[in-house]
Design a protein around this motif. Structure first.
Motif: not given
Ligand code: SAM
Length: 241
Positions: A200, A203, A206, A227
């Protein structure tokens, strides 16, 4: 020899050219000013998924018409796109996320443009493998980008070919195949090979986990991943870590 001309003007040239425009991999703040300008100025945007890209274009108030260009129609579309470029239309290619051509459609059209003497201009911008590689902390002066491993046939062979690689390896992977890939990686590279898994990127959730293949696999066996994922594998070394 191909001579690449550096432009002295920042405005879009009237020259026939295809723009390959990277788009964010999760964080809209990563859209560059130039990407927005080019996408506003061109006559047509080729998008992998017009609904996904429609949201991005709306956000940046880009009203340029879109047409779909994806892995299921790219072979059929190349000729008509080349014809449009030759008639002077300014065209940009985007993918759902990141840089077109990087594990996404783009290569076929780029190659056709070069064969037809049509200029290509790939803007620098978001792509998932660069932050994953740098986050890994493994040497990034030399690395091998492998993209996705083959889904079934050739998967094990591909990994075995990489077993002796001394450069850092970068793979794209989907969450539901991560544990399987780490199991195979343990068999091929050894359970104590150091890896880094970035999830991720850019995002809200993460994260980057670093450790041996065994440690990271055991973590994801207990916490099934969600993800988007990049696996970075340290190259083979004779020295102990
Ligand atoms: N064109 C994209 C690029 O430039 O990176 C790659 C597209 S490929 C279809 C999608 C894969 O890229 C995902 O399965 C994942 O491996 C990786 N990826 C894309 N976005 C990511 C993110 N935000 N975090 C981690 N990996 C990502």
């Amino acid at each position: 020899m191909t001579v690449v001309n550096m432009k002295d003007s920042d405005s879009i040239s009237k020259d026939t050219r295809l723009y390959l425009v990277p788009t964010p991999i999760g964080n809209l703040e990563d859209m560059t000013l130039r990407a927005i300008r080019i996408l506003k100025e061109v006559d047509l945007i080729l998008a992998e998924d017009t609904r996904t890209s429609g949201r991005l274009l709306n956000h940046f108030e880009i009203e340029t018409p879109m047409q779909s260009y994806h892995m299921h129609n790219e072979h059929k579309r190349v000729d008509s796109i080349i014809t449009r470029l030759k008639t002077g239309d300014r065209i940009a290619l985007i993918s759902d996320a990141g840089t077109p051509g990087i594990s996404d459609p783009g290569f076929l059209l780029a190659r056709a443009c070069i064969e037809q003497d049509i200029e290509l201009e790939c803007l620098p911008g978001p792509t998932a493998f660069v932050p994953a590689l740098v986050n890994s902390g493994f040497p990034c002066d030399r690395f091998v980008f492998e993209g996705f491993l083959p889904v079934k046939k050739g998967r094990q062979t591909r990994l075995e070919l990489l077993a002796k690689e001394t450069r850092t390896l970068v793979l794209y992977e989907s969450p539901h195949k991560l544990v399987k890939t780490l199991t195979q990686a343990g068999q091929v590279f050894g359970e104590d090979r150091m890896i880094s898994v970035s999830r991720e990127l850019t995002k809200l959730y993460e994260e980057t986990l670093r450790g041996t293949v065994k440690e990271i696999r055991e973590h994801f066996e207990i916490h099934p991943p969600k993800g988007e994922i990049v696996i970075v594998i340290k190259g083979r070394s004779d020295k102990k870590r």
